[in-house]
Scaffold this motif. Structure first.
Motif, PDB file in Angstrom:
ATOM      1  N   SER B   8       6.496 -90.913 119.452  1.00 42.46           N
ATOM      2  CA  SER B   8       7.778 -90.776 118.765  1.00 42.46           C
ATOM      3  C   SER B   8       8.873 -91.489 119.536  1.00 42.46           C
ATOM      4  N   VAL B   9       9.945 -91.726 118.861  1.00 42.89           N
ATOM      5  CA  VAL B   9      11.102 -92.393 119.443  1.00 42.89           C
ATOM      6  C   VAL B   9      12.198 -91.356 119.655  1.00 42.89           C
ATOM      7  N   LYS B  10      12.494 -91.063 120.898  1.00 49.57           N
ATOM      8  CA  LYS B  10      13.399 -89.960 121.183  1.00 49.57           C
ATOM      9  C   LYS B  10      14.797 -90.190 120.640  1.00 49.57           C
ATOM     10  N   ALA B  11      15.273 -91.416 120.757  1.00 55.76           N
ATOM     11  CA  ALA B  11      16.632 -91.698 120.297  1.00 55.76           C
ATOM     12  C   ALA B  11      16.758 -91.437 118.801  1.00 55.76           C
ATOM     13  N   VAL B  12      15.691 -91.686 118.074  1.00 52.40           N
ATOM     14  CA  VAL B  12      15.726 -91.437 116.640  1.00 52.40           C
ATOM     15  C   VAL B  12      15.765 -89.941 116.365  1.00 52.40           C
ATOM     16  N   HIS B  13      14.975 -89.191 117.126  1.00 54.19           N
ATOM     17  CA  HIS B  13      15.042 -87.738 116.978  1.00 54.19           C
ATOM     18  C   HIS B  13      16.465 -87.235 117.201  1.00 54.19           C
ATOM     19  N   THR B  14      17.104 -87.796 118.199  1.00 52.82           N
ATOM     20  CA  THR B  14      18.477 -87.380 118.473  1.00 52.82           C
ATOM     21  C   THR B  14      19.385 -87.660 117.285  1.00 52.82           C
ATOM     22  N   SER B  15      19.271 -88.840 116.715  1.00 51.68           N
ATOM     23  CA  SER B  15      20.099 -89.183 115.571  1.00 51.68           C
ATOM     24  C   SER B  15      19.821 -88.254 114.392  1.00 51.68           C
ATOM     25  N   LEU B  16      18.556 -87.949 114.177  1.00 48.39           N
ATOM     26  CA  LEU B  16      18.216 -87.073 113.061  1.00 48.39           C
ATOM     27  C   LEU B  16      18.722 -85.660 113.333  1.00 48.39           C
ATOM     28  N   ASP B  17      18.732 -85.260 114.610  1.00 51.17           N
ATOM     29  CA  ASP B  17      19.326 -83.972 114.956  1.00 51.17           C
ATOM     30  C   ASP B  17      20.811 -83.975 114.605  1.00 51.17           C
ATOM     31  N   VAL B  18      21.468 -85.069 114.935  1.00 58.13           N
ATOM     32  CA  VAL B  18      22.896 -85.189 114.622  1.00 58.13           C
ATOM     33  C   VAL B  18      23.105 -85.074 113.116  1.00 58.13           C
ATOM     34  N   LEU B  19      22.298 -85.784 112.360  1.00 53.68           N
ATOM     35  CA  LEU B  19      22.420 -85.721 110.907  1.00 53.68           C
ATOM     36  C   LEU B  19      22.210 -84.305 110.401  1.00 53.68           C
ATOM     37  N   ARG B  20      21.259 -83.623 110.994  1.00 57.40           N
ATOM     38  CA  ARG B  20      20.947 -82.273 110.545  1.00 57.40           C
ATOM     39  C   ARG B  20      22.133 -81.337 110.795  1.00 57.40           C
ATOM     40  N   VAL B  21      22.712 -81.451 111.964  1.00 62.29           N
ATOM     41  CA  VAL B  21      23.856 -80.606 112.283  1.00 62.29           C
ATOM     42  C   VAL B  21      25.014 -80.891 111.337  1.00 62.29           C
TER      43      VAL B  21
END
Lengths: 250, 250
Positions: B8-21
Motif C-alpha cells: 500500500s501507499v501510505k501517503a494515499v491512505h493519509t489523503s483518504l483519511d483526510v477525505l473521510r474526516v
DNA sequence: AAATATCGTTCGCCGACTGTGAACGACGGT
DNA sequence: ACCGTCGTTCACAGTCGGCGAACGATATTT
C-alpha cells in the motif's frame, strides 16, 4: 497536469491519476493503467491495491473499476447541497411551467446538474442529474458565467470553447456579448447550442457575497418556450431563482 | 484502520483519511483534521491542497468540504451499474405492486441503493438512492447475505450487528436461521428491523458465477404487504429479480 | 504441444519525497 | 493590548514511493 503550483503530495497525484484513467476507460488492468500513465507496473500495482482496500476501486477479475463508494459519497455531497426545500421550489416551478427544470451548482469551474424534475408527460430528458454542463454552450452555464468575477470569467473564455452543435458560440467575443444581455435581463437563453433541438432559459442563483452559486434552468423542445409566453415563463424562472437565494444561505 | 495487509501507499491512505474526516464532519479546517487524525498541521495542509487542486475538496473560506466531483463521478458509477432497461423493470414492478421499490447493489461489504421508484401517492420514502443499508437488518441486505460465499458471510456476521430498532436481530445465530429461510423461499423479509413501522420483502439478484450482485426490495407500511396477498406480491418480486439476472450480464 | 507474449504480482534498492515541529503573520475574542 | 487559534511556510531527517528485473500463470500463436 496539476492545476496549482502550491505544495502537493506527489503520491496522491499519482493515485488520482490512476483513478482518472480507470474512470475514463470504465475499468482497466494494471498494465494498461501503467502504460497510459507512463509508469512502472509495480508502482501502479501498489496504488491500485491501496485504492481497492479503501473501496474506491473494486477488483473485477483482472480489471479494476470505480467503486460504489463514489455513489454513496456523491449522494451525500448532493444532499448537503440540495435541501428538501430547494427541491420543492424546483418541483413547483416545473409543475406551473409544464417543462423540465434543472438545478445547477457551480464549483471549481464545473457546472453540475444536482437536481432535476421532469413533467410526467415529457418523453426524454435532454439533461440528467450528474451531468456536467459546458459553461459557454448552455443557458445554465451562461447564467453562471455572466456573474462570475471578471478574471475567473476571462480564464474560462480564453480556454477551449468546444462546439457541441453548429449553433454553439465558439468565439469568446460572441459569448461576452451574450453575457452582457444576460446581465441586463437576469436571464440566459440557449437555442440548441449544446443539444440540437433543445432550447432552454436559465436564471442565476447568486450568493450573499455576489458570487454565483449556480442557476436554475428550464428546458424544452424548440418553439415551445419562445412561441409561448416567454415573458411570463421567464419571470417565473427569475422569481424562483430569487427564492432559492433566500433558502440557500449556505 | 486499513483493511488489508498487502502492499500500500501510505501517503494515499493519509489523503483518504483526510477525505473521510472532511466527509464525516461535513466540512472541516486544517487544524481540526490534523487533531482528529493525530497528525501535524503542516502535513495535513499539503494533502488538503493536493485534494483541492484536483477538485476532490473545495475551499469554502477557512474550511474544506467534499467537492462536486464526487457527485459527477458517483452518477457515472451508478449509470454504468444501472442501464435503462433495469430501471424499467423496477418501474414496472412498482406500478403493478403499488409500493416503493428499490434496487440494491452489493460490493465490497456494502449494500447501496442505486435506484428507487416510489408511487406518486406515497408520502415519505423510507430509503432513498445513495443509502447504504445494513446487511443484517434489512430485507435487501439479508437477500444478499443469504447467497454470499460462506466465509464472506461469516466474516460479516462475526462483525458488529448494530441494533437499529428493538426488532433488529443482533445475534449471529438468529440471523443465520433467518438466512436459511431466505434460501428456501428465495425471499427475505424485514419487519421494522431497520426503520420502525416499515416492512419490506426482497429477492436476490445472482450473477452467472453464483455470486450475489444485489437485490430488489419492496417497502411499505406495516400490514400493507403481509395482510394483503403476500404470496402474489412475493412472486412478482422474485420474477422481477430473475429478469434482472438476465439483463445484468455484467 | 511447444513456444511466445502478456498478464498480475513480488522484491530489493536508492533517491526523493512525506511528515514533523517550529516559527510566522493574520484574525478574533476577551 | 493580550492571548489563543487559525492557516501557511520552511528546513531537516528518516521513510517510503517508484523503478526495473524476475516469477508463475494464463492466453495466444506457430
Amino acid at each position: 497536469m496539476n492545476r496549482s503550483d502550491g505544495p502537493s503530495v506527489k503520491a496522491v497525484h499519482t493515485s488520482l491519476d490512476v483513478l482518472r484513467v480507470v474512470a475514463d476507460l470504465d475499468g482497466a488492468g494494471v498494465s494498461e493503467i501503467a502504460s497510459r500513465l507512463d509508469r512502472s507496473k509495480g508502482g501502479v500495482y501498489k496504488h491500485v491495491r491501496t485504492l481497492t482496500d479503501r473501496g474506491y476501486l473494486v477488483e473485477d477479475g483482472t480489471t479494476y473499476r470505480p467503486g460504489l463508494r463514489y455513489w454513496t459519497l456523491g449522494t451525500d455531497v448532493r444532499d448537503r447541497l440540495v435541501p428538501e426545500q430547494v427541491k420543492s421550489t424546483v418541483d413547483d416551478l416545473s409543475a406551473s411551467i409544464g417543462h423540465a427544470v434543472a438545478l445547477i451548482v457551480y464549483e471549481a469551474g464545473i457546472a453540475a446538474v444536482v437536481y432535476s424534475r421532469v413533467p410526467s408527460d415529457t418523453a426524454i430528458q435532454p439533461i440528467v442529474e450528474g451531468d456536467s454542463l459546458p459553461l459557454h454552450a448552455t443557458a445554465a452555464g451562461k447564467a453562471v458565467l455572466a456573474y462570475l468575477p471578471e478574471d475567473e470569467r476571462e480564464t474560462i473564455l480564453d480556454g477551449d470553447l468546444a462546439a457541441h452543435t453548429n449553433a454553439t458560440l465558439t468565439d469568446p467575443a460572441a459569448v461576452k456579448d451574450a453575457l452582457e444581455t444576460v446581465r441586463e435581463r437576469r436571464l440566459a437563453e440557449d437555442h440548441g447550442e449544446y443539444v440540437a433541438d433543445v432550447e432552454a432559459i436559465a436564471a442565476p442563483v447568486i450568493g450573499a457575497n455576489g458570487y454565483p452559486f449556480g442557476s436554475i434552468a428550464v428546458t424544452s423542445r424548440p418553439e415551445e418556450l419562445l412561441d409561448g409566453n416567454l415573458e411570463a415563463d421567464a419571470s417565473l424562472v427569475v422569481s424562483a431563482s430569487k427564492s432559492l437565494e433566500n433558502v440557500w444561505a449556505d
